[in-house]
Design a protein around this motif. Structure first.
Motif, PDB file in Angstrom:
ATOM      1  N   THR A 111      49.538  25.820   3.137  1.00 49.30           N
ATOM      2  CA  THR A 111      50.296  26.428   2.047  1.00 49.30           C
ATOM      3  C   THR A 111      50.777  25.377   1.072  1.00 49.30           C
ATOM      4  OG1 THR A 111      51.026  28.251   3.456  1.00 49.30           O
ATOM      5  CG2 THR A 111      52.294  27.847   1.458  1.00 49.30           C
ATOM      6  N   ILE A 112      50.508  25.624  -0.209  1.00 44.13           N
ATOM      7  CA  ILE A 112      50.995  24.732  -1.263  1.00 44.13           C
ATOM      8  C   ILE A 112      51.828  25.548  -2.241  1.00 44.13           C
ATOM      9  CG2 ILE A 112      49.054  23.138  -1.077  1.00 44.13           C
ATOM     10  CD1 ILE A 112      47.889  24.439  -3.579  1.00 44.13           C
ATOM     11  N   ILE A 113      52.574  24.841  -3.059  1.00 45.08           N
ATOM     12  CA  ILE A 113      53.421  25.490  -4.057  1.00 45.08           C
ATOM     13  C   ILE A 113      52.855  25.202  -5.445  1.00 45.08           C
ATOM     14  CG2 ILE A 113      55.755  25.679  -5.009  1.00 45.08           C
ATOM     15  CD1 ILE A 113      55.549  26.557  -2.095  1.00 45.08           C
ATOM     16  N   GLN A 114      52.730  26.242  -6.263  1.00 42.78           N
ATOM     17  CA  GLN A 114      52.313  26.076  -7.652  1.00 42.78           C
ATOM     18  C   GLN A 114      53.515  26.373  -8.550  1.00 42.78           C
ATOM     19  OE1 GLN A 114      48.834  28.504  -8.285  1.00 42.78           O
ATOM     20  NE2 GLN A 114      47.511  27.120  -7.129  1.00 42.78           N
ATOM     21  N   LEU A 115      53.766  25.443  -9.475  1.00 39.79           N
ATOM     22  CA  LEU A 115      54.965  25.523 -10.319  1.00 39.79           C
ATOM     23  C   LEU A 115      54.586  25.568 -11.794  1.00 39.79           C
ATOM     24  CD1 LEU A 115      56.672  22.570  -8.480  1.00 39.79           C
ATOM     25  CD2 LEU A 115      57.567  24.881  -8.369  1.00 39.79           C
ATOM     26  N   VAL A 116      55.345  26.350 -12.552  1.00 42.73           N
ATOM     27  CA  VAL A 116      55.198  26.376 -14.007  1.00 42.73           C
ATOM     28  C   VAL A 116      56.518  25.920 -14.620  1.00 42.73           C
ATOM     29  CG1 VAL A 116      54.781  27.804 -16.038  1.00 42.73           C
ATOM     30  CG2 VAL A 116      53.519  28.245 -13.925  1.00 42.73           C
ATOM     31  N   LEU A 117      56.448  24.900 -15.496  1.00 42.20           N
ATOM     32  CA  LEU A 117      57.640  24.362 -16.159  1.00 42.20           C
ATOM     33  C   LEU A 117      57.708  24.842 -17.604  1.00 42.20           C
ATOM     34  CD1 LEU A 117      57.389  20.638 -14.959  1.00 42.20           C
ATOM     35  CD2 LEU A 117      58.463  22.566 -13.782  1.00 42.20           C
ATOM     36  N   ASP A 118      58.917  24.888 -18.156  1.00 40.13           N
ATOM     37  CA  ASP A 118      59.035  25.309 -19.553  1.00 40.13           C
ATOM     38  C   ASP A 118      58.490  24.247 -20.505  1.00 40.13           C
ATOM     39  OD1 ASP A 118      61.080  23.464 -19.093  1.00 40.13           O
ATOM     40  OD2 ASP A 118      62.513  24.498 -20.399  1.00 40.13           O
ATOM     41  N   GLN A 119      58.555  22.982 -20.111  1.00 39.69           N
ATOM     42  CA  GLN A 119      57.940  21.895 -20.868  1.00 39.69           C
ATOM     43  C   GLN A 119      57.525  20.806 -19.881  1.00 39.69           C
ATOM     44  OE1 GLN A 119      60.897  20.679 -23.728  1.00 39.69           O
ATOM     45  NE2 GLN A 119      62.106  19.566 -22.234  1.00 39.69           N
ATOM     46  N   THR A 120      56.431  20.136 -20.188  1.00 39.51           N
ATOM     47  CA  THR A 120      55.889  19.185 -19.202  1.00 39.51           C
ATOM     48  C   THR A 120      55.119  18.057 -19.868  1.00 39.51           C
ATOM     49  OG1 THR A 120      54.447  18.952 -17.267  1.00 39.51           O
ATOM     50  CG2 THR A 120      53.817  20.619 -18.883  1.00 39.51           C
ATOM     51  N   PRO A 121      55.258  16.833 -19.333  1.00 44.87           N
ATOM     52  CA  PRO A 121      54.419  15.729 -19.803  1.00 44.87           C
ATOM     53  C   PRO A 121      53.104  15.635 -19.021  1.00 44.87           C
ATOM     54  CG  PRO A 121      56.062  14.882 -18.292  1.00 44.87           C
ATOM     55  CD  PRO A 121      56.299  16.367 -18.384  1.00 44.87           C
ATOM     56  N   PHE A 122      52.930  16.468 -17.991  1.00 42.21           N
ATOM     57  CA  PHE A 122      51.751  16.416 -17.128  1.00 42.21           C
ATOM     58  C   PHE A 122      50.527  17.019 -17.830  1.00 42.21           C
ATOM     59  CE2 PHE A 122      55.026  15.676 -14.082  1.00 42.21           C
ATOM     60  CZ  PHE A 122      54.433  15.033 -12.994  1.00 42.21           C
ATOM     61  N   TYR A 123      49.456  16.225 -17.894  1.00 39.16           N
ATOM     62  CA  TYR A 123      48.200  16.720 -18.466  1.00 39.16           C
ATOM     63  C   TYR A 123      47.462  17.519 -17.398  1.00 39.16           C
ATOM     64  CZ  TYR A 123      43.623  16.837 -20.729  1.00 39.16           C
ATOM     65  OH  TYR A 123      42.450  17.255 -21.300  1.00 39.16           O
ATOM     66  N   ALA A 124      47.051  18.744 -17.750  1.00 42.22           N
ATOM     67  CA  ALA A 124      46.326  19.593 -16.813  1.00 42.22           C
ATOM     68  C   ALA A 124      44.825  19.336 -16.956  1.00 42.22           C
ATOM     69  CB  ALA A 124      46.633  21.059 -17.090  1.00 42.22           C
ATOM     70  N   GLU A 125      44.128  19.257 -15.827  1.00 42.61           N
ATOM     71  CA  GLU A 125      42.695  18.956 -15.810  1.00 42.61           C
ATOM     72  C   GLU A 125      41.920  19.838 -16.781  1.00 42.61           C
ATOM     73  OE1 GLU A 125      38.987  19.658 -12.765  1.00 42.61           O
ATOM     74  OE2 GLU A 125      40.888  19.000 -11.913  1.00 42.61           O
ATOM     75  N   SER A 126      41.219  19.211 -17.699  1.00 48.61           N
ATOM     76  CA  SER A 126      40.345  19.931 -18.631  1.00 48.61           C
ATOM     77  C   SER A 126      39.568  18.917 -19.453  1.00 48.61           C
ATOM     78  CB  SER A 126      41.146  20.863 -19.564  1.00 48.61           C
ATOM     79  OG  SER A 126      42.063  20.136 -20.338  1.00 48.61           O
ATOM     80  N   GLY A 127      38.448  19.378 -20.023  1.00 49.41           N
ATOM     81  CA  GLY A 127      37.639  18.506 -20.861  1.00 49.41           C
ATOM     82  C   GLY A 127      37.100  17.293 -20.129  1.00 49.41           C
ATOM     83  N   GLY A 128      36.998  17.378 -18.792  1.00 47.31           N
ATOM     84  CA  GLY A 128      36.492  16.257 -18.014  1.00 47.31           C
ATOM     85  C   GLY A 128      37.563  15.316 -17.522  1.00 47.31           C
ATOM     86  N   GLN A 129      38.756  15.349 -18.123  1.00 55.97           N
ATOM     87  CA  GLN A 129      39.850  14.455 -17.698  1.00 55.97           C
ATOM     88  C   GLN A 129      40.619  15.089 -16.550  1.00 55.97           C
ATOM     89  OE1 GLN A 129      42.340  12.812 -20.811  1.00 55.97           O
ATOM     90  NE2 GLN A 129      44.087  12.561 -19.445  1.00 55.97           N
ATOM     91  N   VAL A 130      40.862  14.308 -15.497  1.00 59.59           N
ATOM     92  CA  VAL A 130      41.572  14.817 -14.328  1.00 59.59           C
ATOM     93  C   VAL A 130      43.025  15.110 -14.663  1.00 59.59           C
ATOM     94  CG1 VAL A 130      40.081  13.608 -12.683  1.00 59.59           C
ATOM     95  CG2 VAL A 130      42.171  12.493 -13.515  1.00 59.59           C
ATOM     96  N   GLY A 131      43.641  15.955 -13.839  1.00 55.67           N
ATOM     97  CA  GLY A 131      45.045  16.283 -14.031  1.00 55.67           C
ATOM     98  C   GLY A 131      45.952  15.141 -13.582  1.00 55.67           C
ATOM     99  N   ASP A 132      47.111  15.075 -14.195  1.00 59.40           N
ATOM    100  CA  ASP A 132      48.085  14.025 -13.857  1.00 59.40           C
ATOM    101  C   ASP A 132      48.713  14.250 -12.482  1.00 59.40           C
ATOM    102  OD1 ASP A 132      47.988  12.363 -16.102  1.00 59.40           O
ATOM    103  OD2 ASP A 132      49.380  13.620 -17.235  1.00 59.40           O
TER     104      ASP A 132
END
Length: 869
Positions: A485-506
């Motif tokens: 079991t893992i936890i998935q979180l959504v923040l109102d603002q974030t500096p974390f880059y989400a995986e897309s365009g070939g670049q891995v997520g932070d």
């Protein structure tokens, strides 16, 4: 009205109703873990329905490329057999996001069909949701009342949840729907039976053409329904079926959507369409499948052995198989259809014509590869029939042909029946089920409902300007995968880059008071940024500080910016045909896939490296432009990636406007000098027409160069030579001479053994028998000895028990005439003998080999051979 006019009329009609006309999303889905391919028009609008973001336009219309070949919506096996299912199809749709609802959707649909397209009202029927006791939903009286003002009540059919309640998935937005069906039978057939009784009964000429979905509920994880805060409209009309209805045809394939390809195939094969059911099905299958294949490739999905690529490869092979079996095409042919297809869709989907040559080359090479595989598969099938004792091909063997060589079960059955064999279909089904169960277990995921913590809908990404920020957790959910079991979180603002365009997520941390929570990945689900953690903060409502792993981000940025420099250098050295076909960028290395049809030679690699490193040393400053209108970005010459979905405004990354200008959402270095050093470590082929370059930058590149220099120095010291290249060349030459000398000695030794064994051949009942224990250097030597003896001993029955460099092997060679006369099979004999060395093997009727584990059993092999003789 031709197909182009039908499509254009639809879009112009809804434009007149104040709908924004939006482009189709790519066929291949990037950021939705629930789907491989776009299978419905609503896919690109899921965030609006889920409430993850607000719609820029509350009314839109489009024609969406869809593919239904996997998962819940899978039409593959019906394609070509009937006349109205397809793999790739267009879905015309109009949408309302919290704007109009049932009245407008129903009235406009009726207006378009009956007044604009002038479809006869006496051929139309509509369905309305009858309600469902288990869900606690009532009959959709509102929709029925609206329809009663437009169509005779006897043409309104109440339908159950299966047919008239649309759901996005196991959970999420859903609602009742109202379908419009048309009866295309001739007057004589209609007089015999009312079309009312044939609605939703899979009649090929009484078909659904438009589905109006009234999105008003949200399905929770526990199965319950709650009302959505905003009601939405989601409609989908099958373009190909609409063309069939308007053009008064009895098959989608009789319309001008398919006829140009059908007539081309008929002419090329010399088999008229409409005269033979089997060849007609083959022509329909190919005409359908080339659309799915071409659009998938245009959108960036190449045929491969994994996931979505495997699906495309299977579709292509299915089409080739039909052409090979029923149209007698034994050379590539499908690639020729791409010209017809690209001209057909030039106005609507220009991505095909802009990549026409690339698509044709990929398809042709895939065809060539499968035609070779097809021959190999046919050979394996022949061996299976040769080895079958009861005229039945084992289910597992049929499944191997299906799974490895792309042989559908019906092809195996067809070839088997032509040779008087049957196929164990129960065994095939069992093997198929076993594979599906493994796949289902591997991908099993259980997601809980989102739990709201703080108010807020929108998520702001701050990562271009900051690596740390204050934030609040808006919502979270628990996800269980493989019993973890893992936890998935959504923040109102974030500096974390989400995986897309070939670049891995932070990666990084969330700090809440004295508590630090590790974030081990960041991904996108549609456009929602989701942070992955192993636990939840003890007080999820409290403010948190989000901190990105700065070192990892910095190294990743080096590699991402280097891919832009590499892309431009590839075009400069190899040509303008080079286009990005995939990439991976992380903190360790970069991987860049691009269109090119031959190996990149060493001197070209050297030039590419030199150009990139020159650009690095120039320390070119990053020019980042945000929210640039898409047309303005194109005018700047910005490179866009096929298969990516771009909005009206885009982000443009420039390193020297005369060198590298690309649309990109990733993070980059402030200036190229930060990259330090660029080094290519590998060049290889990924798929037909696609090459891959792997490279490293900065510290990793320096370490690599240092290691190579150290290795070279160690080689020089080991060889005690100032010129290691010459010293190694001398060693290679000396080794080759010694190997030749050893081979000559071995051949002499084999000839001596051959002569000795030939002289000891014992005449039996019509054959010459040899059984002996021998020693040879390798397996090839054993095979050569057997064939050399065959050349000098007539009617030979040979059994050799061999010590092959310390490992036991057995070889059986039987003269072909002896095989026929005495009904012998070397493969069966060698299996029996191999038991003495605790091994196994097999082969052809006249020659077979076996290996084992017990070298002490070689004497027993010879003794058993004497008994057999």
């Amino acid at each position: 009205m031709d197909a182009k006019s039908i499509r254009r009329t639809f879009l112009e009609f809804f434009q007149s109703k104040q709908h924004a006309i939006v482009p189709s999303a790519p066929l291949v889905i990037k950021n939705d873990p629930t789907l491989m391919f776009t299978n419905a028009g609503m896919n690109q609008f899921k965030d609006y329905f889920l409430g993850n973001k607000a719609a820029e336009d509350t009314r839109v219309a489009d024609t969406q490329k869809c593919l239904r070949v996997s998962g819940k919506h899978n039409d593959l096996e019906e394609v070509g057999i009937d006349t109205y299912h397809h793999t790739m199809f267009e879905m015309l749709g109009n949408w309302s996001f919290g704007d109009y609802f049932k009245k407008e959707a129903i009235e406009w649909a009726w207006e378009l069909l009956t007044e604009v397209y002038q479809l006869p009202k006496d051929r139309l029927y509509v369905t309305v949701f009858e309600g469902d006791d288990a869900d606690g939903t009532e009959m959709d009286q509102e929709a029925k009342d609206i329809w009663k003002g437009l169509i005779a009540e006897e043409r309104i059919i109440l339908a159950n949840k299966k047919d008239n309640f649309w759901e996005m998935g196991e959970t999420g937005p859903c609602g009742p729907c109202s379908e419009i069906h048309i009866d295309l039978r001739n007057d004589e057939e209609r007089a015999k039976e009312d079309g009312l009784a044939l609605v939703n009964e899979d009649h090929p000429l009484v078909v659904e053409i438009w589905n109006l979905v009234f999105m008003q509920f949200n399905r929770k994880a526990d199965g319950s329904l709650v009302s959505l805060p905003n009601k939405h409209i989601d409609t989908g009309m099958g373009f190909e079926r609409l063309c069939m209805a308007i053009q008064k045809k009895e098959s989608n394939y009789d319309t001008d959507v398919f006829q140009p390809m059908i007539q081309f195939l008929a002419a090329k094969s010399g088999k008229a369409y409409g005269e033979n059911e089997k060849t007609d099905i083959a022509i329909r299958v190919i005409s359908d499948h080339i659309r799915a294949i071409s659009f998938a490739i245009a959108d960036g999905q190449l045929p491969s052995n994994n996931k979505a690529g495997y699906v495309i490869r299977r579709i292509l092979r299915r089409a080739v198989r039909y052409g090979y079996t029923f149209l007698e095409f034994n050379k590539p042919f499908m690639y020729e259809l791409v010209d017809i297809l690209s001209d057909q869709f030039e106005e609507t989907f220009p991505e095909v014509i802009s990549q026409r040559d690339f698509i044709k080359k990929v398809v042709m090479q895939e065809e060539q590869a499968f035609l070779r595989t097809l021959e190999k598969g046919l050979s394996i099938l022949q061996k299976a029939m040769d080895g079958a004792s009861d005229k039945t091909i084992a289910g597992k063997e049929a499944f191997t042909l299906y799974d490895t060589f792309g042989f559908p079960l019906d092809l195996t059955q067809l070839i088997a029946s032509e040779n008087g064999f049957t196929v164990d279909t129960a065994g095939f089904d069992a093997a198929m089920k076993e594979q599906k169960d493994r796949a289902r277990a591997a991908s099993a995921s259980e997601k809980g409902d989102w739990i709201d913590v703080n108010d807020g809908d929108s998520v702001e990404f701050l990562g271009y300007d900051a690596l740390e920020s204050d934030a609040s957790i808006l919502r979270y959910r628990e996800v269980t995968e493989k019993k973890k079991t893992i936890i998935q979180l959504v923040l109102d603002q974030t500096p974390f880059y989400a995986e897309s365009g070939g670049q891995v997520g932070d990666k990084g941390t969330l700090v809440s008071g004295d508590e630090t929570i590790a974030i081990f990945d960041t991904k996108k689900e549609n456009d929602l940024i989701i942070h992955f953690a192993n636990k939840l903060p003890s007080n999820p409502a409290a403010p948190v500080t989000a901190k990105v792993d700065a070192t990892r981000r910095s190294l990743t940025e080096n590699n991402h910016s280097a891919t832009h420099l590499l892309h431009a250098a590839l075009q400069e050295v190899l040509g303008d045909h080079v286009a990005q076909k995939g990439s991976l960028v992380n903190e360790k290395h970069l991987r860049f896939d691009f269109s090119h049809f031959q190996k990149v030679e060493a001197e070209e690699i050297e030039k590419i490296e030199k150009i990139v490193n020159q650009r690095i040393r120039q320390n070119i400053q990053l020019n980042e432009q945000r929210s640039v209108p898409i047309e303005e970005a194109k005018a700047m010459g910005a490179t866009a990636l096929f298969g990516e979905k771009y909005g009206d405004f885009v982000r443009v990354i420039t390193f020297d406007s005369d060198y590298s200008v690309e649309l990109c959402g990733g993070t980059h270095v402030p200036a190229t000098g930060k990259i330090g050093l660029f080094k290519i470590t590998a060049e290889s082929s990924v798929a037909a027409g696609v090459r891959r370059i792997e490279a490293i930058t900065a510290d990793a590149a320096e370490e690599y160069v240092d290691e190579q220099i150290t290795l070279l120095q160690e080689i020089k010291e080991l060889l005690k030579a100032k010129d290691p290249k010459k010293a190694v060349a001398d060693l290679v030459e000396a080794k080759a001479a010694l190997s030749k000398e050893v081979e000559t000695l071995r051949n002499k030794e084999l000839q001596a053994v051959k002569n000795e064994l030939a002289s000891k051949a014992v005449a039996k009942d019509g054959f010459n028998f040899i059984a002996a224990k021998v020693s040879v250097a390798n397996a090839q030597g054993l095979k050569q000895l057997a064939y050399d003896l065959k050349a000098v001993v007539e009617n030979m029955f040979l059994i050799l028990a061999a010590d092959v460099d310390g490992k036991p092997q057995v070889a059986v060679m039987i003269d072909e005439e002896l095989v026929k006369a005495k009904d012998l099979h070397a493969g069966k004999i060698v299996k029996e003998l191999a038991k003495e060395i605790k091994g196994g093997g097999g082969g052809q009727p006249f020659f077979a080999t076996a290996g084992g584990k017990d070298i002490n059993g070689l004497d027993a092999v010879v003794a058993k051979a004497q008994e057999l003789a």
